[in-house]
Design a protein around this motif. Structure first.
Motif, short mmCIF file in Angstrom:
data_model
loop_
_atom_site.label_atom_id
_atom_site.label_comp_id
_atom_site.label_asym_id
_atom_site.label_seq_id
_atom_site.Cartn_x
_atom_site.Cartn_y
_atom_site.Cartn_z
N GLY A 1 -1.72 -2.15 -21.06
CA GLY A 1 -1.86 -3.27 -21.98
C GLY A 1 -2.75 -4.37 -21.46
N GLY A 2 -3.01 -4.35 -20.16
CA GLY A 2 -3.91 -5.34 -19.59
C GLY A 2 -3.39 -6.76 -19.59
N PHE A 3 -2.08 -6.94 -19.61
CA PHE A 3 -1.52 -8.29 -19.60
C PHE A 3 -1.81 -8.96 -18.27
CE2 PHE A 3 0.50 -7.79 -23.56
CZ PHE A 3 1.03 -6.51 -23.62
N THR A 4 -2.14 -10.24 -18.33
CA THR A 4 -2.46 -10.98 -17.12
C THR A 4 -1.53 -12.16 -16.93
OG1 THR A 4 -4.10 -12.30 -18.32
CG2 THR A 4 -4.90 -10.32 -17.18
N PHE A 5 -1.35 -12.54 -15.68
CA PHE A 5 -0.45 -13.62 -15.31
C PHE A 5 -1.16 -14.48 -14.26
CE2 PHE A 5 3.29 -11.73 -17.29
CZ PHE A 5 2.93 -10.40 -17.35
N TYR A 6 -0.96 -15.79 -14.35
CA TYR A 6 -1.58 -16.71 -13.42
C TYR A 6 -0.59 -17.77 -12.97
CZ TYR A 6 -5.94 -14.72 -15.17
OH TYR A 6 -6.95 -13.86 -15.53
N VAL B 1 -1.36 -19.63 3.29
CA VAL B 1 -1.88 -20.61 4.23
C VAL B 1 -1.07 -20.45 5.51
CG1 VAL B 1 -2.18 -23.06 4.71
CG2 VAL B 1 -2.54 -22.19 2.39
N GLN B 2 -1.72 -20.55 6.64
CA GLN B 2 -1.05 -20.34 7.92
C GLN B 2 0.17 -21.26 8.03
OE1 GLN B 2 -3.58 -20.74 11.31
NE2 GLN B 2 -2.12 -19.74 12.68
N GLY B 3 1.29 -20.66 8.35
CA GLY B 3 2.52 -21.43 8.50
C GLY B 3 3.31 -21.63 7.23
N LYS B 4 2.75 -21.14 6.11
CA LYS B 4 3.43 -21.28 4.83
C LYS B 4 3.74 -19.90 4.24
CE LYS B 4 1.61 -25.83 3.62
NZ LYS B 4 1.02 -26.67 2.55
N GLU B 5 4.58 -19.91 3.20
CA GLU B 5 4.97 -18.65 2.59
C GLU B 5 3.86 -18.07 1.73
OE1 GLU B 5 9.82 -19.38 2.21
OE2 GLU B 5 8.59 -19.10 0.43
N LEU B 6 3.97 -16.77 1.50
CA LEU B 6 3.04 -16.09 0.62
C LEU B 6 3.22 -16.64 -0.81
CD1 LEU B 6 1.02 -13.69 0.95
CD2 LEU B 6 2.88 -12.20 0.20
N GLU B 7 2.09 -16.88 -1.47
CA GLU B 7 2.13 -17.52 -2.80
C GLU B 7 1.47 -16.61 -3.83
OE1 GLU B 7 0.49 -21.70 -4.81
OE2 GLU B 7 -0.53 -20.82 -3.08
N PHE B 8 2.13 -16.44 -4.96
CA PHE B 8 1.56 -15.67 -6.05
C PHE B 8 0.35 -16.39 -6.63
CE2 PHE B 8 1.16 -13.04 -9.69
CZ PHE B 8 0.98 -13.86 -10.78
N VAL B 9 -0.70 -15.64 -6.93
CA VAL B 9 -1.90 -16.21 -7.54
C VAL B 9 -2.10 -15.65 -8.96
CG1 VAL B 9 -4.41 -16.42 -7.40
CG2 VAL B 9 -3.02 -16.54 -5.32
N SER B 10 -2.14 -14.32 -9.05
CA SER B 10 -2.43 -13.71 -10.35
C SER B 10 -2.04 -12.24 -10.32
CB SER B 10 -3.92 -13.84 -10.66
OG SER B 10 -4.23 -13.28 -11.92
N ALA B 11 -1.76 -11.67 -11.49
CA ALA B 11 -1.42 -10.25 -11.58
C ALA B 11 -1.91 -9.70 -12.91
CB ALA B 11 0.08 -10.04 -11.44
N ILE B 12 -2.10 -8.39 -12.93
CA ILE B 12 -2.49 -7.71 -14.15
C ILE B 12 -1.66 -6.44 -14.29
CG2 ILE B 12 -4.40 -6.50 -12.99
CD1 ILE B 12 -5.93 -6.73 -15.71
#
Length: 126
Positions: free
Chosen positions: A55-60, A40-51
């Motif tokens: 093994g296809g492990f996912t993170f949210y 968001v403008q003016g805010k830090e980068l935020e993690f959303v999700s990763a794979i």
């Protein structure tokens, strides 16, 4: 040359859905992990999700658990983020990232990613 190109952002009403795509070329798609971050403008980068490719492990991130789904389509070298039940607080620029996250490091940290897309705007109206 590695390249990531996002698409699929736009304007949607609260409760609606969007699917973001990230087309990867070169070495970007062969990396250990791929993920989505938002800012968001003016805010830090935020993690959303990763794979994790092996093994296809996912993170949210907690705010998106149960609403967002990350997945890859290897034949198309593409990463996706299916976003359902969108909320106004999901409004942000979404970035696709890829990287060889080292053992013991966290896939939720933006510092671990080597390649980044240009970002796509997602706006959720109330």
């Amino acid at each position: 040359q590695a390249q990531l190109v996002e698409s699929g952002g736009g304007l949607v009403q609260a409760g609606g859905s969007l699917r973001l795509s990230c087309a990867a070329s070169g070495r970007a798609f062969s990396t250990y992990a791929m993920g989505w971050f938002r800012q968001v403008q003016g805010k830090e980068l935020e993690f959303v999700s990763a794979i994790v490719r092996n093994g296809g492990f996912t993170f949210y991130a907690d705010p998106v658990k149960g609403r967002f789904t990350i997945y890859t389509e290897n034949a198309k070298n593409t990463l996706y983020l299916q976003m359902n039940r969108l909320k106004p607080e999901d409004t942000a620029v979404y970035f696709c990232a890829a990287g060889n996250v080292a053992v013991g490091r966290s896939v939720t940290s933006s510092n671990e990613y080597n390649y980044w897309g240009q970002g796509t705007q997602v706006t959720v109206s109330s």
